[in-house]
Design an enzyme around this catalytic site. Structure first.
Site, PDB file in Angstrom:
ATOM      1  N   HIS A 183       0.830  -1.211   0.000  1.00 20.00           N
ATOM      2  CA  HIS A 183       0.000   0.000   0.000  1.00 20.00           C
ATOM      3  C   HIS A 183       0.860   1.255   0.000  1.00 20.00           C
ATOM      4  CE1 HIS A 183      -2.317   3.262   1.985  1.00 20.00           C
ATOM      5  NE2 HIS A 183      -3.274   2.823   1.189  1.00 20.00           N
ATOM      6  N   ARG A 225     -13.705   3.833 -11.108  1.00 22.98           N
ATOM      7  CA  ARG A 225     -14.035   2.515 -10.564  1.00 22.98           C
ATOM      8  C   ARG A 225     -14.997   2.662  -9.393  1.00 22.98           C
ATOM      9  NH1 ARG A 225      -9.225  -0.919  -7.988  1.00 22.98           N
ATOM     10  NH2 ARG A 225      -9.566   0.526  -6.272  1.00 22.98           N
ATOM     11  N   THR A 281      -3.928  -5.691 -12.953  1.00 19.01           N
ATOM     12  CA  THR A 281      -2.888  -6.728 -12.904  1.00 19.01           C
ATOM     13  C   THR A 281      -2.349  -6.981 -11.504  1.00 19.01           C
ATOM     14  OG1 THR A 281      -1.321  -5.028 -13.628  1.00 19.01           O
ATOM     15  CG2 THR A 281      -2.134  -6.567 -15.301  1.00 19.01           C
ATOM     16  N   ASN A 282      -2.590  -6.067 -10.551  1.00 19.65           N
ATOM     17  CA  ASN A 282      -2.169  -6.359  -9.178  1.00 19.65           C
ATOM     18  C   ASN A 282      -2.939  -7.574  -8.656  1.00 19.65           C
ATOM     19  OD1 ASN A 282      -0.618  -4.072  -9.392  1.00 19.65           O
ATOM     20  ND2 ASN A 282      -1.994  -2.783  -8.205  1.00 19.65           N
ATOM     21  N   CYS A 331      -4.578  -0.992 -15.783  1.00 19.24           N
ATOM     22  CA  CYS A 331      -4.507   0.070 -14.773  1.00 19.24           C
ATOM     23  C   CYS A 331      -3.766  -0.370 -13.518  1.00 19.24           C
ATOM     24  CB  CYS A 331      -5.899   0.577 -14.413  1.00 19.24           C
ATOM     25  SG  CYS A 331      -6.973  -0.688 -13.703  1.00 19.24           S
TER      26      CYS A 331
END
Length: 685
Positions: free
Chosen positions: A255, A433, A582-583, A646
């Site tokens: 984070h 989002r 993709t995370n 993203c």
């Protein structure tokens, strides 16, 4: 012959010394490449005062200036220069010492640079007045020098614009965009330890341990470094207030690292030698202890942490683009950077957007040349000011009526943010989002915080504690989050859609042409998207009708689950765009937690089990294969399906190249990585 073979063996053996191994790990050079040995005749620079040896560069490797640069020693061998046994002399003095050899050396250097069409690093020896060339190679250089040399060589008609673009490593641009420590001050400072270079740049500030303290200290005019064991979304305001962020735990996509890059904050993550004690408000490394309020300095480009304050030097590029405190005409560095970016835009086919949650972040991304926003995380807006109270009120509500009452308080706040972002981006697309994280992230975790919040909210401590316990999840990453929240509580999606389209319609009335793209997260099946899309479309139609305007918009989804990739043809029946998260796709594909994998991933990379950290660069064989399946299936259903990425990989040059290869329309990354992505996209093209 015995000496010769021993020498050859020594060179081969040097491939596996600690320094060579560390260098390869640092620059991601495979250990199995091996090395070569050159065998050549010996010349002697130590036979008297008419002999010398030295190293020369055809241009200044630090600044890129077009000047002959180097050092030499009279009556010495090459090892004396590089080992620091004696203090060498500037190459300019060779003209007085050995003028004939100096003249020959300058002529040869010009020939070599012209032949290789590249700045050269040259080793030479002068024996009895005669010049001998030992070696020439492309010279290592700083990011500043790389940009200047590439641009200068185009203007000197030595190389083409395309060659210039390929000469620069994308991460070199970080040196142009980040403040740096004064080198002399850094050398004098006490090094405490080293972590992961998660947010490039340099920062000095007073040690604080809580986000609230960071905000308060900043209000008092103090510069602070937020020092945490690890950060959470609750810390967002403190992270914003701090000059830099230092954590004892976490990896490159923790984070702290993710948010720091987006904010343009300096960050060192995972500094494991750091012992943070919140109770005593101290941090300790071995015998050195720093108390709250004492100075600390962190270098996010190297991962180094220093005791005390070190002066920083500002980036000229930032002074021109963001603070507007420097005229572009007065900065050669900025002008060359801008020229390079123009060349990159001329050849790249991949779009570059930015991830931005607030209007100021959108403005930074646009200043760096982003062509839209690829990810606006609406939950990050919830932690500001009074908003967190309204969010908590919504979570604590016993029924839908209570939730709607709380959401009504959030609506104007969200609308204000969306309007600000859409207005800054003009006609460019803005992908927003809907709410993604599980609700427990918005509630306190510790007893003292629960007691304090219960008093503020006017509820019994037991009631609040029970609610926190009910919302607790054993594996929240795979729990009640994303579209699952919107399906359980459709009023949340309604409020967010209302805020988006009221903001867009107000701008449309003002004669502007905003372009929101509403993205539903964590979709794994068509029915999930169908239900959420129906809510958004209903709100969009009603809002446009009430305002009497028409707004351009798309509704799509975030592809972050393997199942979504496998049924992408079905999902594309409803989705007007895909954006790869993709995370989470990496987490769900590899079965790895990005917050915990930092404990063992380094050893996996070190031992060759993985070629590199999959959270830094896309795992092409696994995650990449899923992406290819989703692209093929999605575009089979909807030929003009817009597809982007993203996740944090959008700013990684290797990942950008892969996205170009598989035919994505754009990548999206943190504002301060937009220039890197633009250059990487040009190199891929």
């Amino acid at each position: 012959m015995d000496q010769l073979w021993r020498a050859i063996g020594a060179v081969f053996g040097s491939w596996n010394n600690d320094r060579a191994i560390a260098y390869r790990e640092l620059y991601q050079i495979p250990h199995n490449w091996g090395t070569a040995v050159n065998v050549q005749a010996m010349v002697f620079g130590n036979l008297g005062d008419d002999c010398a040896t030295g190293v020369a560069f055809t241009r200044d490797p630090a600044t890129g200036d077009k000047r002959f640069y180097g050092e030499f020693l009279v009556n010495a061998q090459g090892e004396d220069v590089v080992a620091g046994i004696r203090t060498p002399r500037p190459i300019a003095e060779l003209c007085q010492t050995l003028p004939k050899a100096a003249s020959d050396l300058q002529k040869v250097c010009k020939v070599l640079e012209k032949h290789y069409r590249e700045m050269q690093d040259i080793e030479f020896t002068i024996e009895k007045g005669k010049l001998w060339m030992l070696q020439t190679r492309a010279a290592k250089r700083t990011g500043f020098a790389a940009v200047r040399i590439a641009v200068d060589m185009v203007e000197e008609r030595i190389i083409s614009k395309k060659e210039a673009l390929l000469r620069i490593e994308p991460d070199h641009l970080n040196q142009l965009l980040r403040p740096v420590f004064d080198q002399k001050g850094k050398e004098k400072a006490h090094l405490l330890g080293k972590g992961l270079p998660a947010g490039p740049g340099a920062a000095s500030g007073r040690v604080v341990f809580d986000a609230e303290d960071a905000v308060e200290w900043k209000k008092r005019g103090e510069r602070v470094v937020l020092c945490r064991i690890e950060t959470s979304p609750d810390d967002i305001r403190g992270m914003d207030a701090a000059q830099g962020i230092l954590t004892a735990r976490g990896g490159m996509t923790s984070h702290a690292a993710l948010v720091a890059r987006q904010m343009g904050k300096v960050c060192v993550a995972g500094c494991e030698v750091l012992h943070v004690d919140y109770a005593s408000r101290t941090l300790r490394v071995d015998q050195t202890q720093l108390k709250e309020g004492e100075w600390i300095s962190i270098d996010g480009s190297t991962g180094e942490v220093f005791q005390g304050e070190i002066q920083t030097l500002p980036s000229e590029v930032l002074q021109v683009l963001l603070t507007r405190s420097l005229n572009p005409k007065e900065s050669r560095i900025y002008r060359q950077f801008a020229k390079l970016m123009t060349w990159a835009d001329e050849v790249r086919t991949l779009g570059v957007r930015t991830n931005a949650d607030q209007p100021d972040q959108a403005g930074i991304g646009k200043a760096f040349g982003s062509e839209g926003i690829g990810l606006c995380r609406t939950e990050h807006m919830f932690f500001q000011g009074e908003r967190i109270q309204a969010v908590r009120e919504m979570i604590l509500a016993d029924d839908e009526v209570g939730r709607r009452r709380a959401l009504a308080k959030l609506l104007p706040m969200q609308k204000e943010d969306f309007k600000g972002i859409l207005e800054i981006m003009g006609t460019l697309p803005v992908t927003i989002r809907t709410l993604d994280p599980p609700l427990h992230e918005f509630l306190p975790k510790h007893d003292s915080e629960i007691v304090e919040l219960a008093q503020v909210m006017g509820v019994a401590v037991e009631v609040l504690r029970d609610k926190v316990n009910v919302l607790h999840e054993f594996n929240p990453m795979l729990g009640h989050r994303g579209c699952r929240l919107g399906i359980s509580f459709p009023e949340i999606t309604e409020m967010q859609a209302q805020a988006i389209f009221e903001a867009a319609c107000e701008l449309r009335r003002e004669g502007k042409d905003p372009f929101p793209e509403v993205m539903i997260p964590l979709v794994g099946s068509l029915p999930e998207l169908h239900e959420q899309k129906a809510i958004v479309e209903r709100i969009a139609n009603a809002t446009q009708k009430s305002y009497g305007v028409k707004v351009r918009y798309l509704i799509g989804t975030m592809i972050e689950l393997p199942r979504a990739c496998m049924v992408a043809d079905e999902i594309a029946e409803e989705a007007e765009f895909f954006s790869f998260g993709t995370n989470d796709l990496t987490q769900t594909c590899l079965g790895l937690s990005r917050d915990d994998a930092g404990k063992f991933l380094p050893s996996y990379v070190l031992n060759g089990i993985l070629p590199e950290d999959p959270f830094v660069s896309i795992d092409r064989d696994g995650v990449g294969a899923l992406m290819r399946i989703a692209i093929t299936k999605g575009r089979k259903t909807r030929k003009k399906l817009e597809i982007g990425i993203c996740g944090e990989h959008g700013g990684d040059p290797k990942s950008v190249a892969y996205c170009h290869d598989i035919g994505l329309d754009y990548v999206s990354c943190s504002p301060y990585r937009v220039a890197i992505a633009r250059l990487a996209a040009a190199q891929a093209a």
